[in-house]
Design an enzyme around this catalytic site. Structure first.
Site, PDB file in Angstrom:
ATOM      1  CB  CYS A 149      18.044  20.331 -20.295  1.00 27.95           C
ATOM      2  SG  CYS A 149      16.631  20.994 -19.098  1.00 27.95           S
ATOM      3  CB  CYS A 152      17.631  20.133 -16.150  1.00 28.64           C
ATOM      4  SG  CYS A 152      16.626  19.674 -17.677  1.00 28.64           S
ATOM      5  CG  ASP A 153      21.712  20.588 -16.706  1.00 29.78           C
ATOM      6  OD1 ASP A 153      21.179  19.795 -15.539  1.00 29.78           O
ATOM      7  OD2 ASP A 153      22.097  20.346 -17.423  1.00 29.78           O
TER       8      ASP A 153
END
Ligand code: NAP
Length: 321
Positions: A149, A152-153
């Protein structure tokens, strides 16, 4: 018509005496949320069982540019708006994981990690989870440089090097997102042509930070105590060790159908085999979105299938009484 609408569905939860529904919707992504909006508005006594990832995979997409009505919208904003709309319409949610579903006494019995529910009908809208490569280092360094992801990261890789593996829409969109933060980005693809939307594919390949590794396979993720340090690639020029801090894998998805495998027919890729778009091999079970074998996997098709599934069930309930 003598359709019995059971108004006022309540969040009965585990252990309650009232755990029986006309419809249980399994999933929390666009297909499930759309099904929930329609079920609530039809007055069907329903429960949405969403798991740990509200909004599904769409919520993990940085930018969605092809959902009609929005030239660009963050996936999480879009799915949050859908959930708010569903809740305002009267949709009832529990955050539980479906562990199994079976037919019992003419109903569907759905067991979760926290309780169990019986329902006349079930919509499977559990989406799909990222596929893995199964190479050494992938699991070991998951969360320490290996990610599924970028949305997200990405902040963890500001000014660092990263590589993305895959050639589909997810790989290309998330790679473009990463170009905003990383210093260098490698794109590793097993063929010499991307399957992603050509407009975005061109934008990525021509990006100044991007190096492409065509006809190449990631065979190992290497690292140390701190996390990922590199990857080993099989390339047409032979085996290469590439230094990188991040490895983002977008090599397809696996439909989340394990709990439903005894209830409906699945294809060889574990997707629910549909009939007339949202029907399944079981007349009490419908399916919508990425969990199906419908092929074109978009937010716009997922919401359409969710709506169709609830509408079909409304009609069946109406004709039952
Ligand atoms: P996908 O379209 O199935 O693409 C997976 C990619 O991974 C392909 O390029 C595939 O290579 C590669 N791959 C598969 N197995 C591999 C392996 N073992 N080793 C190396 N590479 C491997 O998956 P996706 O990109 O996650 O998309 C899933 C669905 O969601 C698609 O229908 C997509 O269109 C849709 N989606 C849409 C959007 C959007 O905004 N419109 C965004 C994300 C996803 P090959 O190309 O050689 O097969």
């Amino acid at each position: 018509m003598s359709f019995k609408i059971e108004i006022g569905a309540v969040n009965s939860g585990a252990g309650s005496s009232e755990n029986s529904y006309q419809l249980v919707i399994a999933g929390g992504g666009p297909a499930a949320l759309s099904a929930a909006i329609y079920a609530a508005r039809y007055g069907i006594k329903h429960l949405v069982v969403e798991s740990w990832q509200p909004g599904g995979q769409a919520a993990l997409t940085a930018e969605i540019e092809n959902y009609p009505g929005f030239s660009s919208v963050a996936g999480s904003d879009l799915t949050n708006a859908m959930k708010q709309q569903a809740t305002a319409a009267g949709a009832v949610f529990v955050m539980e994981t479906v562990e199994s579903a079976e037919e019992k006494n003419g109903k569907i019995l759905i067991k979760t990690d926290l309780g169990q529910y019986t329902s006349d009908y079930l919509i499977i809208a559990t989406g799909a989870a990222p596929a893995t490569l199964g190479v050494p280092g992938e699991e070991k360094y998951y969360g320490r440089g290996v990610s599924f992801c970028a949305t997200c990261d990405a902040p963890f890789f500001k000014g660092k090097k990263a590589i993305v593996v895959g050639g589909g829409d997810s790989a290309v969109k998330e790679a473009l997102h990463l170009t905003h933060v990383v210093s260098e980005l490698g794109l590793v693809h097993r063929r010499d042509k991307l399957r992603a939307e050509p407009y975005l594919a061109k934008k990525l390949v021509e990006h100044e930070k991007v190096t492409t590794w065509w006809n190449s396979h990631l065979v190992e993720v290497t690292g140390d105590d701190q996390g990922v340090t590199g990857v080993i690639l099989d390339t047409p020029e032979g085996r290469k060790h590439i230094e990188t801090n991040g490895v983002f894998l977008y090599v397809g998805t696996v439909p989340a159908t394990e709990p439903f495998k005894s209830l409906v027919d699945l294809d060889g890729k574990k997707a629910v085999v549909t009939r007339n778009i949202v029907g399944t091999s079981n007349p009490r079970v419908f399916a919508a979105g990425d969990v199906t074998n419908n092929g074109f996997r978009q937010v716009v098709t997922a919401v359409s299938e969710g709506a169709r599934a609830s509408a079909a069930i409304f009609e069946l309930l109406e004709n039952e009484e």
